[in-house]
Scaffold this motif. Structure first.
Motif, PDB file in Angstrom:
ATOM      1  N   THR A   1       0.942  -1.121   0.026  1.00 26.46           N
ATOM      2  CA  THR A   1      -0.246   0.139   0.053  1.00 26.46           C
ATOM      3  C   THR A   1       0.809   1.191  -0.013  1.00 26.46           C
ATOM      4  OG1 THR A   1      -1.684  -1.223   1.386  1.00 26.46           O
ATOM      5  CG2 THR A   1      -1.983   1.244   1.197  1.00 26.46           C
ATOM      6  N   ARG A   2       1.856   1.194   0.938  1.00 27.10           N
ATOM      7  CA  ARG A   2       2.982   2.263   0.906  1.00 27.10           C
ATOM      8  C   ARG A   2       3.427   2.815  -0.535  1.00 27.10           C
ATOM      9  NH1 ARG A   2       6.132   4.526   5.891  1.00 27.10           N
ATOM     10  NH2 ARG A   2       7.863   5.760   4.434  1.00 27.10           N
TER      11      ARG A   2
ATOM     12  N   ALA B   1      -4.415  10.047   8.007  1.00 29.31           N
ATOM     13  CA  ALA B   1      -4.998   9.423   6.595  1.00 29.31           C
ATOM     14  C   ALA B   1      -6.440   9.591   6.642  1.00 29.31           C
ATOM     15  CB  ALA B   1      -4.559   7.895   6.723  1.00 29.31           C
ATOM     16  N   PRO B   2      -7.205   9.182   7.657  1.00 32.77           N
ATOM     17  CA  PRO B   2      -8.953   9.273   7.681  1.00 32.77           C
ATOM     18  C   PRO B   2      -9.172  10.410   6.950  1.00 32.77           C
ATOM     19  CG  PRO B   2      -8.118   8.231   9.624  1.00 32.77           C
ATOM     20  CD  PRO B   2      -6.885   8.755   8.928  1.00 32.77           C
ATOM     21  N   TYR B   3      -8.301  11.743   7.466  1.00 32.15           N
ATOM     22  CA  TYR B   3      -8.946  12.890   6.891  1.00 32.15           C
ATOM     23  C   TYR B   3      -8.664  13.248   5.615  1.00 32.15           C
ATOM     24  CZ  TYR B   3      -8.625  18.054   6.175  1.00 32.15           C
ATOM     25  OH  TYR B   3      -9.102  19.252   5.571  1.00 32.15           O
ATOM     26  N   LEU B   4      -7.496  12.569   4.988  1.00 33.43           N
ATOM     27  CA  LEU B   4      -7.076  12.999   3.664  1.00 33.43           C
ATOM     28  C   LEU B   4      -8.077  11.855   2.710  1.00 33.43           C
ATOM     29  CD1 LEU B   4      -3.245  12.628   3.998  1.00 33.43           C
ATOM     30  CD2 LEU B   4      -4.521  14.730   3.324  1.00 33.43           C
ATOM     31  N   GLN B   5      -8.036  10.685   3.236  1.00 27.23           N
ATOM     32  CA  GLN B   5      -8.943   9.986   2.508  1.00 27.23           C
ATOM     33  C   GLN B   5     -10.522  10.490   2.420  1.00 27.23           C
ATOM     34  OE1 GLN B   5      -9.110   5.947   4.207  1.00 27.23           O
ATOM     35  NE2 GLN B   5     -10.247   5.143   2.755  1.00 27.23           N
ATOM     36  N   HIS B   6     -11.001  11.023   3.617  1.00 28.33           N
ATOM     37  CA  HIS B   6     -12.303  11.682   3.607  1.00 28.33           C
ATOM     38  C   HIS B   6     -12.641  12.966   2.474  1.00 28.33           C
ATOM     39  CE1 HIS B   6     -16.112  12.733   5.198  1.00 28.33           C
ATOM     40  NE2 HIS B   6     -15.770  13.959   5.393  1.00 28.33           N
ATOM     41  N   GLN B   7     -11.436  13.899   2.865  1.00 33.87           N
ATOM     42  CA  GLN B   7     -11.591  14.564   1.648  1.00 33.87           C
ATOM     43  C   GLN B   7     -11.475  14.518   0.158  1.00 33.87           C
ATOM     44  OE1 GLN B   7     -12.218  17.981   3.024  1.00 33.87           O
ATOM     45  NE2 GLN B   7     -12.589  16.939   4.719  1.00 33.87           N
ATOM     46  N   LEU B   8     -10.624  13.638   0.043  1.00 35.93           N
ATOM     47  CA  LEU B   8     -10.678  13.262  -1.421  1.00 35.93           C
ATOM     48  C   LEU B   8     -11.835  12.225  -1.862  1.00 35.93           C
ATOM     49  CD1 LEU B   8      -6.897  11.617  -1.720  1.00 35.93           C
ATOM     50  CD2 LEU B   8      -7.968  13.555  -3.074  1.00 35.93           C
ATOM     51  N   MET B   9     -12.620  11.663  -0.797  1.00 35.47           N
ATOM     52  CA  MET B   9     -13.790  10.928  -1.315  1.00 35.47           C
ATOM     53  C   MET B   9     -14.736  12.033  -1.072  1.00 35.47           C
ATOM     54  SD  MET B   9     -13.245   8.036  -1.640  1.00 35.47           S
ATOM     55  CE  MET B   9     -14.790   7.206  -1.883  1.00 35.47           C
ATOM     56  N   LEU B  10     -15.028  13.063  -0.540  1.00 37.59           N
ATOM     57  CA  LEU B  10     -16.002  14.309  -0.949  1.00 37.59           C
ATOM     58  C   LEU B  10     -15.715  14.798  -2.151  1.00 37.59           C
ATOM     59  CD1 LEU B  10     -15.811  16.028   2.422  1.00 37.59           C
ATOM     60  CD2 LEU B  10     -17.594  14.503   1.589  1.00 37.59           C
ATOM     61  N   TRP B  11     -14.427  15.108  -2.655  1.00 37.31           N
ATOM     62  CA  TRP B  11     -14.245  15.557  -4.005  1.00 37.31           C
ATOM     63  C   TRP B  11     -14.747  14.442  -5.166  1.00 37.31           C
ATOM     64  CZ3 TRP B  11      -9.297  17.742  -1.628  1.00 37.31           C
ATOM     65  CH2 TRP B  11      -9.259  19.288  -1.744  1.00 37.31           C
TER      66      TRP B  11
ATOM     67  N   GLN C   1      -6.971   3.353  -4.481  1.00 32.40           N
ATOM     68  CA  GLN C   1      -5.946   4.357  -4.778  1.00 32.40           C
ATOM     69  C   GLN C   1      -6.133   5.597  -3.576  1.00 32.40           C
ATOM     70  OE1 GLN C   1      -6.671   4.958  -8.892  1.00 32.40           O
ATOM     71  NE2 GLN C   1      -5.254   3.716  -9.635  1.00 32.40           N
ATOM     72  N   ILE C   2      -7.125   5.958  -3.457  1.00 32.31           N
ATOM     73  CA  ILE C   2      -7.333   7.233  -2.465  1.00 32.31           C
ATOM     74  C   ILE C   2      -6.835   6.697  -1.107  1.00 32.31           C
ATOM     75  CG2 ILE C   2      -8.945   8.366  -1.202  1.00 32.31           C
ATOM     76  CD1 ILE C   2     -10.294   8.915  -3.985  1.00 32.31           C
ATOM     77  N   ARG C   3      -7.203   5.542  -0.725  1.00 35.50           N
ATOM     78  CA  ARG C   3      -6.860   5.184   0.539  1.00 35.50           C
ATOM     79  C   ARG C   3      -5.220   4.934   0.469  1.00 35.50           C
ATOM     80  NH1 ARG C   3      -5.630   0.042   1.732  1.00 35.50           N
ATOM     81  NH2 ARG C   3      -5.576  -0.453   4.031  1.00 35.50           N
ATOM     82  N   ALA C   4      -4.722   4.318  -0.504  1.00 38.46           N
ATOM     83  CA  ALA C   4      -3.271   4.037  -0.403  1.00 38.46           C
ATOM     84  C   ALA C   4      -2.474   5.363  -0.489  1.00 38.46           C
ATOM     85  CB  ALA C   4      -2.800   3.428  -1.830  1.00 38.46           C
ATOM     86  N   VAL C   5      -2.779   6.472  -1.028  1.00 41.04           N
ATOM     87  CA  VAL C   5      -2.257   7.740  -1.233  1.00 41.04           C
ATOM     88  C   VAL C   5      -2.382   8.432   0.300  1.00 41.04           C
ATOM     89  CG1 VAL C   5      -3.768   9.462  -2.204  1.00 41.04           C
ATOM     90  CG2 VAL C   5      -1.404   9.336  -2.609  1.00 41.04           C
ATOM     91  N   SER C   6      -3.597   8.189   0.882  1.00 38.84           N
ATOM     92  CA  SER C   6      -3.899   8.854   2.095  1.00 38.84           C
ATOM     93  C   SER C   6      -3.049   8.292   3.233  1.00 38.84           C
ATOM     94  CB  SER C   6      -5.342   8.693   2.498  1.00 38.84           C
ATOM     95  OG  SER C   6      -6.006   9.203   1.632  1.00 38.84           O
ATOM     96  N   LEU C   7      -2.731   6.757   3.057  1.00 40.96           N
ATOM     97  CA  LEU C   7      -1.960   6.014   4.122  1.00 40.96           C
ATOM     98  C   LEU C   7      -0.479   6.517   3.937  1.00 40.96           C
ATOM     99  CD1 LEU C   7      -3.772   2.854   4.273  1.00 40.96           C
ATOM    100  CD2 LEU C   7      -3.469   4.371   6.104  1.00 40.96           C
ATOM    101  N   TYR C   8       0.017   6.588   2.632  1.00 38.11           N
ATOM    102  CA  TYR C   8       1.256   6.826   2.230  1.00 38.11           C
ATOM    103  C   TYR C   8       1.576   8.411   2.988  1.00 38.11           C
ATOM    104  CZ  TYR C   8       5.239   9.135   0.193  1.00 38.11           C
ATOM    105  OH  TYR C   8       6.348   9.768  -0.174  1.00 38.11           O
TER     106      TYR C   8
END
Lengths: 589, 335
Positions: free
Chosen positions: B141-142, B184-194, B218-225
């Protein structure tokens, strides 16, 4: 022993913008096409990615994307009679190397030429009389009109996703655009860029003086855009790393983004890299080109037979290749006869700076290559030359192209060149200075030409191309007249002080000016005064074609790329619709 | 990028810091820690702790913390050290509805533009807040996330995140927020909102089209990264959050299946060298940190013992003294 490759229909010399255009169009027309590029392959991913892309030392100072002068260069002199010396470092201009050519690391300023430029000689004769100019101003008609080229301009602008404010749509003058441009059949495909603070200040002052400011047409695309081929181009992020860098955002129109993927999708198109073309081979009896000879990546000499040869190399490289191949009559300045190498022109650039000394916040690093506000009131067709004694003109613009730390540190005249005083001045003026530039036309002169050097050779043992150039009298008058006008605008912009960079007494090859080299294999109506006909087809060998700004009989007061692209589509159209069916001269003499 | 550069060499030579800081000011880039002109971080702090709503006792700190370090719920991003202008614009976007939120919308609407500036300046001014423990992300994932960050997804038309957000997602003030170290949850949430078309506020819809071109995985992976990387200058003060301290493990000399040594000359007990990046927590035990006076008013910070290795002691002038030896070349006063 010379290797012999399988014959192809078309050999393109070069792998830049015009080669991408022709490669795609001719391959889709069913021809087998090979493009021979002296440099290597480059793609947006991984080659243009940051942070390595933003290496100013590598790309700007050390010219990573420019021609390797240890292999081949030009020799230069100002006047006939001087000893020409080889350029061992690039300076005044930066010919590109590598797939995509200069369209990878250009700024993106995409101007159409005014209609007057294409029929300059007839226009001057009609408007000012045949005796208006000295005999030394050897301007010519192009053999093509703006109206004929207009659809190709429009198509090229759609391919590249050009962003701008139209000024003249089908004869209707539009508010906010350039009222002096030729009529366009359609507006730009994308809206203009967001304007910078420097452009705003320039526009205010210019409008007060009665001029007509507008946003510079830009290939830094302003919104998500899909071009006619289906290429997706992203909006520009104004990061200020356009020239001489590749764009990591897919936001600057380049062959890699807009055209090349659709050329490479054809099985009958090949981009052959590290192929350094030495000469065009041709049949002296039948008067046709038979192919090209190049040196491949392993140093072997290779012959590529081809039914058509198209020169898509850098502007001065095309006529020099013709001279090295013995095609056409070389131009001789003593007798003023011959065509190949004649009418080499450049660009007449001057500048001005307005120092607000802390009074304004410019943020020059929020920039893009074609982010600028311009006026076109002093281009050739915009004002009356009566009594001025010169022809030509150009646009004046406040560009905000970059605030990079090595490149950009404007300081007033009289500042120490180094040390504490210089550093303090840079600190004071970096964020509070607006730079104006005048982008002037270049008139041909009988003593400015491209030839072959009698002394120096390149790494392959061929004579170097030799450039003889100095600013002609016509352009000195023109630059003085319009730089005065620019200084007037600079005064009106309300800074604490201004600095004006007048045209130098003589052209110098050392400081960078612009890579708008033109002419040498010019197009025209008469085989005695031009190298190619109106379709960019050689008068001598009907299956040899020349692309790029080498065909400009004189350079206009604009950046050449839009016209280069439009002419390539115009020539591709003639090849496919006329030439392939019935090979032979398209213009009878 | 400038800051990363600055930090990269901070551990090697204090003199270079002066150079980097100078080039930074020459660039005209404001340090993102600097409050924007006209904003008062002290006034902002007063607002943050609920000073303007003394009765209700509602303040930013109740959710975002006094140091803005946030938490991993996805609703409370890390605000510490974020670009002030970016935080100000975010509050404006909440107030205008460009970023719809039932919580932040009404709160932002009660703030005047001046108060927004003050609050933004306060959180931008916090220099060091602890990071959470290193996120354990599986290697695959990373790697996927790191590749998206570095070069994007060319086949889907996604440009590289780092192109704007800077190497390691350090951000580029004033416009681009940092991503490195964000939850990561914040980044993932924002990307999903977009991706779902439920938020705006990005210039020219850049983020919206990027998110729409990405898959949820992919959104999850980049957020975790991004949650797993840190700006390189992070030296956690709080021992609770520091990774296991101690020496880095000695390099094992391995044998190939054929019995040959695979030793390629690696140092058995690696020590930081001139070009080493100092990984927090891996400093060898040594004498207490010397406190070094930094030039240009930079914050005084105790340097780890390996920051000033012996080779940085002042060079010994070995030229012969009292002689007139010269190199022969005339000194030129030209750079």
């Amino acid at each position: 022993m010379v290797l012999r490759m399988k014959p192809v229909d078309v050999a393109l010399v070069g792998g830049g913008l015009t080669a991408a255009i022709l490669g795609k169009e001719l391959a889709e027309a069913g021809l087998t096409v090979v493009a021979l590029e002296r440099g290597g392959m480059r793609q947006t991913v991984p080659d243009f990615q940051s942070p390595t892309m933003h290496d100013e030392l590598k790309f700007d100072v050390r010219h990573a994307y420019a021609q390797d002068v240890s292999v081949q260069t030009l020799s230069f002199r100002n006047f006939v009679g001087q000893q020409a010396l080889p350029m061992r470092q690039l300076g005044s201009f930066l010919p590109a190397e590598g797939v995509g050519g200069g369209a990878v690391h250009w700024n993106g300023q995409t101007w159409r030429f005014q209609p007057e430029w294409f029929a300059l000689r007839s226009w001057v004769n009609e408007r000012y009389g045949p005796d208006f100019l000295d005999d030394d101003v050897t301007i010519q008609d192009w053999g093509i009109t703006y109206e004929e080229l207009e659809p190709y301009y429009t198509f090229f602008e759609k391919v590249m996703g050009i962003s701008g404010a139209p000024g003249n749509v089908k004869g209707q003058i539009q508010v906010g655009g350039n009222p002096f441009e030729g009529p366009r059949s359609e507006p730009y495909p994308n809206p203009p860029m967001k304007q910078s603070q420097s452009g705003y200040l320039f526009g205010q002052a210019a409008a007060q003086l009665g001029y007509h400011p507008f946003p510079v047409p830009s290939a830094n695309v302003t919104r998500h855009y899909t071009n006619p081929f289906g290429a997706k181009i992203n909006p520009c992020m104004y990061c200020g790393f356009c020239d001489p860098f590749g764009c990591e955002h897919y936001a600057k129109a380049s062959p890699q983004v807009c055209i090349l993927p659709f050329a490479l999708a054809n099985k009958n198109f090949e981009m052959r890299t590290h192929a350094y073309v030495l000469r065009v081979e041709w049949d002296r009896q039948a008067k046709v080109a038979t192919g090209v000879t190049y040196v491949d990546a392993q140093g072997r000499e290779v012959f590529q037979p081809a039914n058509m040869v198209v020169l898509c190399a850098f502007a001065h490289h095309n006529p020099i290749l013709m001279l090295q191949s013995g095609i056409g009559q070389p131009y001789d300045p003593a007798t003023r006869t011959g065509m190949v190498g004649r009418n080499y022109t450049y660009q007449t650039m001057t500048g001005a700076e307005v120092f607000y000394d802390g009074g304004k916040v410019i943020n020059p690093f929020m920039a893009a290559g074609a982010l600028g506000t311009a006026i076109d009131d002093f281009n050739n067709g915009s004002f009356d030359h009566t009594g001025l004694g010169f022809i030509g003109g150009g646009y004046i613009a406040a560009y905000q192209t970059t605030g990079r730390p090595i490149y950009y540190h404007p300081v007033p005249e009289g500042t120490p060149r180094w040390g504490l005083g210089w550093k303090q001045a840079v600190r004071r003026h970096y964020n509070s200075t607006v730079s104006l530039s005048f982008h002037g036309s270049s008139a041909p002169h009988p003593n400015n030409y491209l030839g072959l050097d009698p002394t120096y050779t390149d790494a392959f043992g061929q004579p170097l191309g030799m450039l003889t150039y100095d600013f002609p009298y016509n352009d000195r008058l023109m630059a003085r007249y319009i730089t005065e006008k620019m200084a007037g605008i600079a005064q009106a912009m309300g800074g604490k002080q201004i600095g004006v960079g007048w045209l130098d007494d003589h052209y110098s090859i050392v400081p960078y000016q612009t890579t708008h080299n033109t002419g040498g294999a010019i197009m025209g109506t008469d085989p005695k005064t031009s190298v190619v006909n109106r379709y960019l087809q050689s008068w001598d060998l009907h299956n040899l074609w020349v692309m790029g700004s080498s065909v400009f009989p004189q350079n206009a007061g604009y950046n050449p790329t839009d016209t280069v692209g439009a002419l390539a589509y115009w020539a591709a159209d003639a090849m496919i619709k006329q030439y392939i069916k019935n090979p032979g001269p398209l213009v009878q003499t | 990028m400038i800051r990363a550069f600055k930090i990269g060499i901070a551990s090697t030579a204090a003199a270079l810091i002066a150079t980097a800081a100078l080039s930074q000011s020459m660039l005209g880039l404001s340090d993102r820690r600097e409050p924007s002109p006209g904003a008062d971080p002290n006034r902002g702090r007063f607002i943050t702790i609920g000073g303007m709503f003394a009765d209700q006792r509602i303040g930013c700190v109740q959710c975002h913390g006094i140091d803005g370090s946030g938490n991993s719920s996805g609703a409370f991003p890390r605000l510490t050290d974020q670009a002030g202008w970016y935080l100000f614009k975010t509050l404006q976007d909440y107030a205008s509805g460009l970023r719809p939120s039932e919580i932040m919308g009404p709160i932002a609407q009660t703030l005047s533009p001046q108060q927004m500036q003050d609050v933004a300046a306060y959180y931008a001014s916090i220099k060091e807040a602890p990071y959470p423990a290193e996120l354990q992300v599986d290697v695959q994932t990373r790697q996927i996330g790191g590749a998206i960050a570095a070069v994007g997804i060319p086949s889907q038309g996604v440009p590289a995140c780092d192109g704007c957000h800077g190497p390691n997602g350090v951000g580029q003030a004033p416009l681009y927020p940092y991503l490195g170290g964000q939850f990561a949850p914040y980044l993932q949430h924002q990307l999903m909102l977009w991706k779902q078309g439920r938020r705006d506020g990005d210039p020219m819809n850049v983020m919206e089209l990027i998110a729409k071109a990405m898959t949820a995985e992919q959104i999850r992976a980049v957020s975790l990264y991004y949650a797993s990387v840190r700006p390189r200058d992070v030296i956690p003060r709080d021992v609770r959050y520091a990774p296991d301290a101690g020496r880095s493990p000695a390099v094992q000399s391995l044998q190939s299946p054929m019995g040959n040594s695979t030793d390629v000359g690696a140092v058995q007990n690696p020590q930081p060298g001139r070009s080493s990046v100092v990984v927090p927590g891996t400093e060898p035990a040594g004498p207490p940190s010397p406190t070094v006076e930094l030039p240009l008013g930079l914050p005084r910070r105790p340097l780890p013992p390996n920051a000033l290795p012996p080779y940085l002691s002042p060079p010994v002038d070995e030229r012969p003294r009292g002689t007139t030896t010269t190199t022969g070349a005339p000194v030129r006063n030209q750079p």
